[in-house]
Design a protein around this motif. Structure first.
Motif, PDB file in Angstrom:
ATOM      1  N   ALA A 188       0.608  -0.391  -5.841  1.00  0.00           N
ATOM      2  CA  ALA A 188       0.401   0.325  -4.577  1.00  0.00           C
ATOM      3  C   ALA A 188       1.123   1.664  -4.621  1.00  0.00           C
ATOM      4  CB  ALA A 188       0.927  -0.499  -3.406  1.00  0.00           C
ATOM      5  N   PRO A 189       0.504   2.700  -4.098  1.00  0.00           N
ATOM      6  CA  PRO A 189       1.158   4.003  -4.110  1.00  0.00           C
ATOM      7  C   PRO A 189       2.377   4.000  -3.199  1.00  0.00           C
ATOM      8  CG  PRO A 189      -0.856   4.079  -2.807  1.00  0.00           C
ATOM      9  CD  PRO A 189      -0.797   2.731  -3.462  1.00  0.00           C
ATOM     10  N   ARG A 190       3.410   4.652  -3.658  1.00  0.00           N
ATOM     11  CA  ARG A 190       4.650   4.707  -2.898  1.00  0.00           C
ATOM     12  C   ARG A 190       4.873   6.087  -2.305  1.00  0.00           C
ATOM     13  NH1 ARG A 190       6.058   1.077  -7.115  1.00  0.00           N
ATOM     14  NH2 ARG A 190       6.725  -0.900  -6.252  1.00  0.00           N
ATOM     15  N   ALA A 191       3.888   6.941  -2.442  1.00  0.00           N
ATOM     16  CA  ALA A 191       4.035   8.317  -1.950  1.00  0.00           C
ATOM     17  C   ALA A 191       4.011   8.338  -0.431  1.00  0.00           C
ATOM     18  CB  ALA A 191       2.916   9.184  -2.503  1.00  0.00           C
ATOM     19  N   ASP A 192       4.792   9.216   0.087  1.00  0.00           N
ATOM     20  CA  ASP A 192       4.850   9.405   1.536  1.00  0.00           C
ATOM     21  C   ASP A 192       3.650  10.249   1.945  1.00  0.00           C
ATOM     22  OD1 ASP A 192       5.560   9.700   4.128  1.00  0.00           O
ATOM     23  OD2 ASP A 192       7.219  11.070   3.755  1.00  0.00           O
ATOM     24  N   PRO A 193       2.859   9.810   2.927  1.00  0.00           N
ATOM     25  CA  PRO A 193       1.679  10.584   3.312  1.00  0.00           C
ATOM     26  C   PRO A 193       2.024  11.981   3.821  1.00  0.00           C
ATOM     27  CG  PRO A 193       1.831   8.531   4.590  1.00  0.00           C
ATOM     28  CD  PRO A 193       2.988   8.579   3.666  1.00  0.00           C
ATOM     29  N   GLN A 194       3.142  12.106   4.542  1.00  0.00           N
ATOM     30  CA  GLN A 194       3.523  13.429   5.042  1.00  0.00           C
ATOM     31  C   GLN A 194       3.875  14.344   3.874  1.00  0.00           C
ATOM     32  OE1 GLN A 194       6.869  13.530   7.659  1.00  0.00           O
ATOM     33  NE2 GLN A 194       6.710  15.715   8.016  1.00  0.00           N
ATOM     34  N   ALA A 195       4.525  13.790   2.846  1.00  0.00           N
ATOM     35  CA  ALA A 195       4.892  14.596   1.690  1.00  0.00           C
ATOM     36  C   ALA A 195       3.655  15.139   0.996  1.00  0.00           C
ATOM     37  CB  ALA A 195       5.730  13.770   0.717  1.00  0.00           C
ATOM     38  N   SER A 196       2.615  14.315   0.866  1.00  0.00           N
ATOM     39  CA  SER A 196       1.416  14.795   0.196  1.00  0.00           C
ATOM     40  C   SER A 196       0.707  15.857   1.045  1.00  0.00           C
ATOM     41  CB  SER A 196       0.480  13.632  -0.119  1.00  0.00           C
ATOM     42  OG  SER A 196       0.069  13.000   1.064  1.00  0.00           O
ATOM     43  N   VAL A 197       0.768  15.720   2.355  1.00  0.00           N
ATOM     44  CA  VAL A 197       0.171  16.737   3.234  1.00  0.00           C
ATOM     45  C   VAL A 197       0.916  18.055   3.076  1.00  0.00           C
ATOM     46  CG1 VAL A 197      -0.155  17.397   5.646  1.00  0.00           C
ATOM     47  CG2 VAL A 197      -0.741  15.096   4.902  1.00  0.00           C
ATOM     48  N   VAL A 198       2.236  17.988   3.032  1.00  0.00           N
ATOM     49  CA  VAL A 198       3.050  19.202   2.868  1.00  0.00           C
ATOM     50  C   VAL A 198       2.742  19.853   1.532  1.00  0.00           C
ATOM     51  CG1 VAL A 198       5.421  20.044   2.602  1.00  0.00           C
ATOM     52  CG2 VAL A 198       4.863  18.443   4.432  1.00  0.00           C
ATOM     53  N   GLN A 199       2.644  19.059   0.473  1.00  0.00           N
ATOM     54  CA  GLN A 199       2.343  19.602  -0.855  1.00  0.00           C
ATOM     55  C   GLN A 199       0.962  20.260  -0.872  1.00  0.00           C
ATOM     56  OE1 GLN A 199       4.155  20.078  -3.419  1.00  0.00           O
ATOM     57  NE2 GLN A 199       5.952  18.940  -2.800  1.00  0.00           N
ATOM     58  N   ARG A 200      -0.028  19.595  -0.277  1.00  0.00           N
ATOM     59  CA  ARG A 200      -1.378  20.170  -0.247  1.00  0.00           C
ATOM     60  C   ARG A 200      -1.404  21.466   0.548  1.00  0.00           C
ATOM     61  NH1 ARG A 200      -3.117  14.716   0.665  1.00  0.00           N
ATOM     62  NH2 ARG A 200      -3.431  15.261   2.852  1.00  0.00           N
ATOM     63  N   GLU A 201      -0.669  21.504   1.642  1.00  0.00           N
ATOM     64  CA  GLU A 201      -0.603  22.716   2.458  1.00  0.00           C
ATOM     65  C   GLU A 201       0.037  23.859   1.677  1.00  0.00           C
ATOM     66  OE1 GLU A 201      -1.308  25.028   5.735  1.00  0.00           O
ATOM     67  OE2 GLU A 201      -1.947  22.961   5.459  1.00  0.00           O
ATOM     68  N   ALA A 234       7.336  -9.806   6.654  1.00  0.00           N
ATOM     69  CA  ALA A 234       7.805  -8.896   5.593  1.00  0.00           C
ATOM     70  C   ALA A 234       7.352  -9.387   4.221  1.00  0.00           C
ATOM     71  CB  ALA A 234       9.325  -8.775   5.640  1.00  0.00           C
ATOM     72  N   GLY A 235       7.419 -10.689   3.991  1.00  0.00           N
ATOM     73  CA  GLY A 235       6.982 -11.243   2.712  1.00  0.00           C
ATOM     74  C   GLY A 235       5.491 -11.042   2.476  1.00  0.00           C
ATOM     75  N   LEU A 236       4.700 -11.254   3.506  1.00  0.00           N
ATOM     76  CA  LEU A 236       3.251 -11.042   3.380  1.00  0.00           C
ATOM     77  C   LEU A 236       2.936  -9.576   3.105  1.00  0.00           C
ATOM     78  CD1 LEU A 236       1.790 -13.337   6.157  1.00  0.00           C
ATOM     79  CD2 LEU A 236       1.474 -13.567   3.701  1.00  0.00           C
ATOM     80  N   ALA A 237       3.615  -8.690   3.807  1.00  0.00           N
ATOM     81  CA  ALA A 237       3.378  -7.263   3.582  1.00  0.00           C
ATOM     82  C   ALA A 237       3.749  -6.876   2.157  1.00  0.00           C
ATOM     83  CB  ALA A 237       4.179  -6.441   4.587  1.00  0.00           C
ATOM     84  N   TRP A 238       4.829  -7.440   1.664  1.00  0.00           N
ATOM     85  CA  TRP A 238       5.260  -7.130   0.299  1.00  0.00           C
ATOM     86  C   TRP A 238       4.259  -7.675  -0.722  1.00  0.00           C
ATOM     87  CZ3 TRP A 238       7.415 -10.405  -3.626  1.00  0.00           C
ATOM     88  CH2 TRP A 238       7.929  -9.687  -4.710  1.00  0.00           C
ATOM     89  N   GLN A 239       3.740  -8.875  -0.484  1.00  0.00           N
ATOM     90  CA  GLN A 239       2.768  -9.461  -1.407  1.00  0.00           C
ATOM     91  C   GLN A 239       1.429  -8.733  -1.365  1.00  0.00           C
ATOM     92  OE1 GLN A 239       2.992 -11.875  -3.729  1.00  0.00           O
ATOM     93  NE2 GLN A 239       5.196 -11.857  -3.344  1.00  0.00           N
ATOM     94  N   LEU A 240       1.008  -8.318  -0.183  1.00  0.00           N
ATOM     95  CA  LEU A 240      -0.269  -7.629  -0.067  1.00  0.00           C
ATOM     96  C   LEU A 240      -0.210  -6.213  -0.595  1.00  0.00           C
ATOM     97  CD1 LEU A 240      -1.375  -8.861   3.461  1.00  0.00           C
ATOM     98  CD2 LEU A 240      -2.251  -9.599   1.240  1.00  0.00           C
TER      99      LEU A 240
END
Length: 152
Positions: free
Chosen positions: A67-80, A56-62
């Motif tokens: 880093a974008p915090r947008a949900d990929p599904q949300a952006s797909v819904v918006q584009r649709e 978890a620490g490595l993922a947070w540091q990397l």
């Protein structure tokens, strides 16, 4: 030896055979002896917890600060929803400048308001994918009503 002879010999064999001795005492003694206990390893749980914390620490540091915090599904819904709106406006553009009968104008205005409200709801909750279907149905009703009013 033919198949018939083999079958005849198999039929002659006894159906049940009793074991030569009672097997239960041997089974019971093995069950009561019990299975040897595994050696206790209390550090194993701590090792797993430490590994998860490290991951978890490595993922947070990397992830990095930008880093974008947008949900990929949300952006797909918006584009649709945006693509659907563009297609709807293009289809409705065919009827620009044509006079609409006064009796259907309130219904058209209601459908237009509904579409605006659905798009606002999608902007508020982009996870609500059911709103895409509602928007599609609203646009379809608006186009159908406009076409029927103008073409008769």
């Amino acid at each position: 030896m033919s198949d018939n002879e083999l079958r005849w010999q198999l039929r002659q064999l006894p159906r049940e055979i009793d074991p030569p001795r009672d097997l239960w005492p041997g089974i019971e003694s093995r069950l009561t002896r019990g299975v040897p206990a595994r050696p206790s390893r209390p550090w194993r749980g701590w090792a797993v917890a430490a590994s998860l914390c490290l991951a978890a620490g490595l993922a947070w540091q990397l992830r990095g600060p930008d880093a974008p915090r947008a949900d990929p599904q949300a952006s797909v819904v918006q584009r649709e929803a945006e693509a659907m709106t563009r297609e709807y406006e293009a289809a409705l553009g065919q009827f620009d400048g044509l006079p609409l009968p006064a009796p259907i104008e309130p219904a058209l205005a209601t459908l237009d308001r509904s579409a605006v409200e659905i798009r606002a709801a999608l902007a508020t909750d982009p996870q609500a994918t059911f709103l895409l279907d509602q928007l599609r149905r609203t646009y379809a009703r608006r186009l159908d009503l406009t076409q029927r009013a103008l073409t008769g």
